[in-house]
Design an enzyme around this catalytic site. Structure first.
Site, PDB file in Angstrom:
ATOM      1  N   GLY A  13       0.802  -1.069  -0.149  1.00 30.30           N
ATOM      2  CA  GLY A  13      -0.005   0.108  -0.112  1.00 30.30           C
ATOM      3  C   GLY A  13       0.945   1.245  -0.039  1.00 30.30           C
ATOM      4  O   GLY A  13       0.406   2.209   0.695  1.00 30.30           O
ATOM      5  N   THR A  15       1.837   3.518  -2.039  1.00 25.36           N
ATOM      6  CA  THR A  15       1.213   4.838  -2.709  1.00 25.36           C
ATOM      7  C   THR A  15      -0.264   5.167  -2.398  1.00 25.36           C
ATOM      8  O   THR A  15      -0.689   5.979  -2.891  1.00 25.36           O
ATOM      9  CB  THR A  15       1.283   4.335  -4.287  1.00 25.36           C
ATOM     10  OG1 THR A  15       0.284   3.390  -4.461  1.00 25.36           O
ATOM     11  CG2 THR A  15       2.463   4.094  -4.862  1.00 25.36           C
ATOM     12  N   ALA A  19      -0.114   6.046   3.489  1.00 21.43           N
ATOM     13  CA  ALA A  19       1.357   5.974   3.072  1.00 21.43           C
ATOM     14  C   ALA A  19       2.066   7.511   2.967  1.00 21.43           C
ATOM     15  O   ALA A  19       2.859   7.786   3.603  1.00 21.43           O
ATOM     16  CB  ALA A  19       2.021   5.105   1.979  1.00 21.43           C
ATOM     17  N   ARG A  20       1.071   8.355   2.322  1.00 22.98           N
ATOM     18  CA  ARG A  20       1.426   9.701   1.912  1.00 22.98           C
ATOM     19  C   ARG A  20       1.380  10.457   3.150  1.00 22.98           C
ATOM     20  O   ARG A  20       2.050  11.258   3.432  1.00 22.98           O
ATOM     21  CB  ARG A  20       0.474  10.258   1.072  1.00 22.98           C
ATOM     22  CG  ARG A  20       0.861   9.563  -0.696  1.00 22.98           C
ATOM     23  CD  ARG A  20      -0.440  10.139  -1.616  1.00 22.98           C
ATOM     24  NE  ARG A  20      -0.345  11.674  -1.685  1.00 22.98           N
ATOM     25  CZ  ARG A  20      -1.123  12.534  -1.329  1.00 22.98           C
ATOM     26  NH1 ARG A  20      -2.447  12.066  -0.744  1.00 22.98           N
ATOM     27  NH2 ARG A  20      -1.165  13.604  -1.386  1.00 22.98           N
ATOM     28  N   LYS A 145      -5.909  -2.605   9.974  1.00 28.15           N
ATOM     29  CA  LYS A 145      -7.092  -2.818  10.156  1.00 28.15           C
ATOM     30  C   LYS A 145      -7.764  -2.346   8.591  1.00 28.15           C
ATOM     31  O   LYS A 145      -7.026  -1.788   8.049  1.00 28.15           O
ATOM     32  CB  LYS A 145      -7.773  -2.363  11.273  1.00 28.15           C
ATOM     33  CG  LYS A 145      -8.110  -0.820  11.003  1.00 28.15           C
ATOM     34  CD  LYS A 145      -9.110  -0.315  11.777  1.00 28.15           C
ATOM     35  CE  LYS A 145      -9.429   1.076  11.481  1.00 28.15           C
ATOM     36  NZ  LYS A 145     -10.726   1.630  12.403  1.00 28.15           N
ATOM     37  N   ASP A 174      -3.414  -1.091  15.841  1.00 29.38           N
ATOM     38  CA  ASP A 174      -4.174  -0.141  16.137  1.00 29.38           C
ATOM     39  C   ASP A 174      -3.404   1.174  16.624  1.00 29.38           C
ATOM     40  O   ASP A 174      -2.687   1.376  17.624  1.00 29.38           O
ATOM     41  CB  ASP A 174      -5.011  -0.671  17.500  1.00 29.38           C
ATOM     42  CG  ASP A 174      -6.368   0.265  17.848  1.00 29.38           C
ATOM     43  OD1 ASP A 174      -6.009   1.332  17.436  1.00 29.38           O
ATOM     44  OD2 ASP A 174      -7.343  -0.022  18.090  1.00 29.38           O
ATOM     45  N   HIS A 175      -3.477   2.161  15.566  1.00 34.96           N
ATOM     46  CA  HIS A 175      -2.833   3.448  15.733  1.00 34.96           C
ATOM     47  C   HIS A 175      -2.874   4.096  16.950  1.00 34.96           C
ATOM     48  O   HIS A 175      -2.251   4.858  17.289  1.00 34.96           O
ATOM     49  CB  HIS A 175      -3.034   3.993  14.594  1.00 34.96           C
ATOM     50  CG  HIS A 175      -4.094   5.075  14.533  1.00 34.96           C
ATOM     51  ND1 HIS A 175      -5.259   4.632  13.711  1.00 34.96           N
ATOM     52  CD2 HIS A 175      -4.346   6.258  14.703  1.00 34.96           C
ATOM     53  CE1 HIS A 175      -6.153   5.450  13.655  1.00 34.96           C
ATOM     54  NE2 HIS A 175      -5.673   6.544  14.224  1.00 34.96           N
ATOM     55  N   HIS A 237     -10.485   0.860  18.367  1.00 31.53           N
ATOM     56  CA  HIS A 237      -9.953   2.014  19.263  1.00 31.53           C
ATOM     57  C   HIS A 237     -10.710   1.974  20.403  1.00 31.53           C
ATOM     58  O   HIS A 237     -10.146   2.279  21.385  1.00 31.53           O
ATOM     59  CB  HIS A 237     -10.212   3.406  18.492  1.00 31.53           C
ATOM     60  CG  HIS A 237      -9.607   3.227  17.018  1.00 31.53           C
ATOM     61  ND1 HIS A 237      -8.453   2.766  16.610  1.00 31.53           N
ATOM     62  CD2 HIS A 237      -9.776   4.040  15.698  1.00 31.53           C
ATOM     63  CE1 HIS A 237      -8.054   3.061  15.328  1.00 31.53           C
ATOM     64  NE2 HIS A 237      -9.016   3.736  15.022  1.00 31.53           N
ATOM     65  N   LYS A 335     -19.827  10.457  13.416  1.00 29.35           N
ATOM     66  CA  LYS A 335     -19.233  11.491  12.346  1.00 29.35           C
ATOM     67  C   LYS A 335     -20.054  12.841  12.328  1.00 29.35           C
ATOM     68  O   LYS A 335     -21.294  12.546  12.751  1.00 29.35           O
ATOM     69  CB  LYS A 335     -19.279  10.878  10.851  1.00 29.35           C
ATOM     70  CG  LYS A 335     -17.871   9.784  10.945  1.00 29.35           C
ATOM     71  CD  LYS A 335     -17.863   9.221   9.495  1.00 29.35           C
ATOM     72  CE  LYS A 335     -16.419   8.372   9.371  1.00 29.35           C
ATOM     73  NZ  LYS A 335     -15.272   9.220   9.611  1.00 29.35           N
TER      74      LYS A 335
END
Length: 487
Positions: A13, A15, A19-20, A145, A174-175, A237, A335
């Site tokens: 993944g 790109t 990743a960016r 995930k 899990d960030h 989370h 949200k």
């Protein structure tokens, strides 16, 4: 614990948006601070048809866009780019894995694989890696995930990974566990003696955990429509935060002891029977409204069709063990909410007798607030007497004792959560990663709630964008005499 750094990192993944925005800036920061192994190479893999030079240009553009100005150093960026290589790879095509293995070369010095993919591609990815010798004893794998959509699909993915990797070489990400303030929960609880005597059902009335977002679908429509708020945020989370609040003191700060105690919490979560689900959960979906002074469309309009996917969920949960018996844990995420906030609010029980009542003094229960974002602070609300001669009675007021982590550690650079997690993956420290038994216990609890929604034909209630969710979520707590911490 002893560190065992690898010599190579394979980034699937490579790109994508993650990743960016996160992975490349995090790896660059680690490189800039001299924390990566000197000879570590980073091979990106994705469908895009880059060569090494093209991917290095891609990485430079990402760093230019997402690094803060004070971190941009042309010489350091150039040196970091020299670590980067690239191999076009389609995980659904077995013939792509041999060129990938040839590109990576010898893995005797150790290889860490970061695998972020759709659940349907986990099994072919693992099979392909195994077929070309990229799952041997010197290889560890990090899994991003979503790890399935329910217990059955999660077990299917875990079984596929386990055919190639033993559990000690699997790092489920899990960030949230990489956030500095989340780790400060452990320091707060287990590094200060005065909390432990009241950190239980005798001292705590209720716990609230909120992760509120102001954004809508953005670019995640396909994933979110099949996931919803419960799977997207609560299953991972929020339940991980609950475990850190509720766990027993681990003997050591290491991967085995910390995860053992978290797993006990998940196994102690009270499973909801179908008839209990409508009384203990509220679901919602955002309608038109205003966020930040700007008009925003409803979920259905953003999606382009009607939907029964929940964008909000509130849950009253219980941990059925000795420490927490009878203490409700109120969980909430959504949200298009009124404010962006990730927060844990722990309300302590009221004092058993108020000596000030006869003089007009009104007491409020103490509350501990742990704010994870956008600010990072720990705040303890305590009662204090207002200055004065008290001729008309004693005036008491709730005042905050603040520990601002941003201010207190102003000289220390705040790390991206992925910096810590990527470094721990490279060095082999599993403490902040999630073990299989944790994941499956979490899914067992989540699946029971979804089964209850289905059995009761429970549909999301509409709520205006820019609000704190459906009014039923307020009733969920207020019938227990509790108010959501929305200040």
């Amino acid at each position: 614990m002893p560190r065992d750094p690898v010599a190579k990192l394979l980034l699937f993944g490579a790109t994508g948006d993650l990743a960016r925005r996160m992975l490349l800036p995090s790896l660059y920061n680690l490189h800039s601070d001299g924390l990566l192994p000197p000879a570590l190479t980073i091979t990106g893999a994705a469908r895009q048809d880059f060569d090494d030079a093209g991917y290095r240009d891609f990485a430079r553009a990402a760093l230019d866009e997402f690094l803060p100005a004070d971190r941009k150093d042309p010489a350091t960026i150039a040196a970091f780019a020299e670590r980067l290589f690239y191999q076009p790879t389609d995980l659904s095509k077995p013939e792509c894995f041999r060129p990938l293995a040839d590109k990576i070369g010898d893995i005797g010095g150790g290889l860490a694989i970061y695998l972020s993919t759709a659940p349907s591609l986990f099994e072919p990815a693992i099979d392909g890696l195994s077929s070309v010798g990229l799952t041997g004893p010197t290889v560890r794998v990090g899994l991003e995930k979503p790890l399935g959509y329910d217990l059955a699909s999660s077990r299917e993915i875990n079984d596929a990974v386990a055919r190639a990797f033993p559990e000690e070489r699997i790092f489920r990400i899990d960030h949230y566990l990489g956030k500095e303030t989340v780790q400060n929960i452990l320091a707060l609880r287990f590094g200060n003696s005065f909390f432990e005597p009241v950190w239980n059902a005798q001292g705590i009335d209720n716990v609230q955990i909120t992760i509120a977002e102001t954004v809508g679908l953005e670019e995640r429509a396909g994933y979110y429509e099949s996931a919803g708020a419960l799977r997207d945020m609560v299953q991972n989370h929020i339940l991980q935060l609950l475990a850190l609040i509720a766990m027993e003191p681990p003997a050591h700060f290491d991967g085995a002891d910390v995860r053992d105690e978290k797993s006990k919490v998940f196994r102690s979560l009270r499973l909801m029977k179908p008839e209990k689900v409508p009384h203990n959960t509220v679901t919602g979906q955002y309608a038109d409204g205003a966020v930040g002074g700007k008009f925003v469309k409803s979920y259905a309009e953003e999606l382009g069709k009607p939907s029964t996917t929940e964008t909000f969920v509130a849950i009253k949960a219980h941990v059925d063990n000795w420490r927490w018996q009878g203490v409700p844990f109120y969980l909430r995420t959504g949200k298009r909410m009124a404010a962006r906030r990730s927060e844990i609010a722990i309300q302590f029980k009221a004092v058993p007798h108020s000596m000030f009542a006869g003089r007009g003094g009104l007491l409020q229960p103490n509350m501990l607030i742990i704010r994870l974002q956008p600010e990072e602070y720990i705040q303890l609300l305590v009662m204090a007497k207002e200055p004065g001669l008290d001729r008309d009675g004693v005036r008491l007021r709730e005042v905050p004792l603040n520990l601002s982590l941003d201010a207190e550690f102003a000289g220390s650079r705040r790390r991206i959560a992925y910096e810590r997690l990527l470094l721990d993956l490279i060095e082999g420290d599993p403490t902040l990663f999630v073990r299989r038994d944790e994941v499956e216990a979490q899914w067992t609890w989540i699946d029971a709630i979804r089964a209850g929604w289905t059995a009761n034909d429970q549909k999301p209630k509409s709520y205006p964008s820019g609000s704190w969710g459906p009014s039923a979520a307020i009733a969920l707590t207020e019938r227990d005499g509790v108010t959501w911490q929305d200040d």
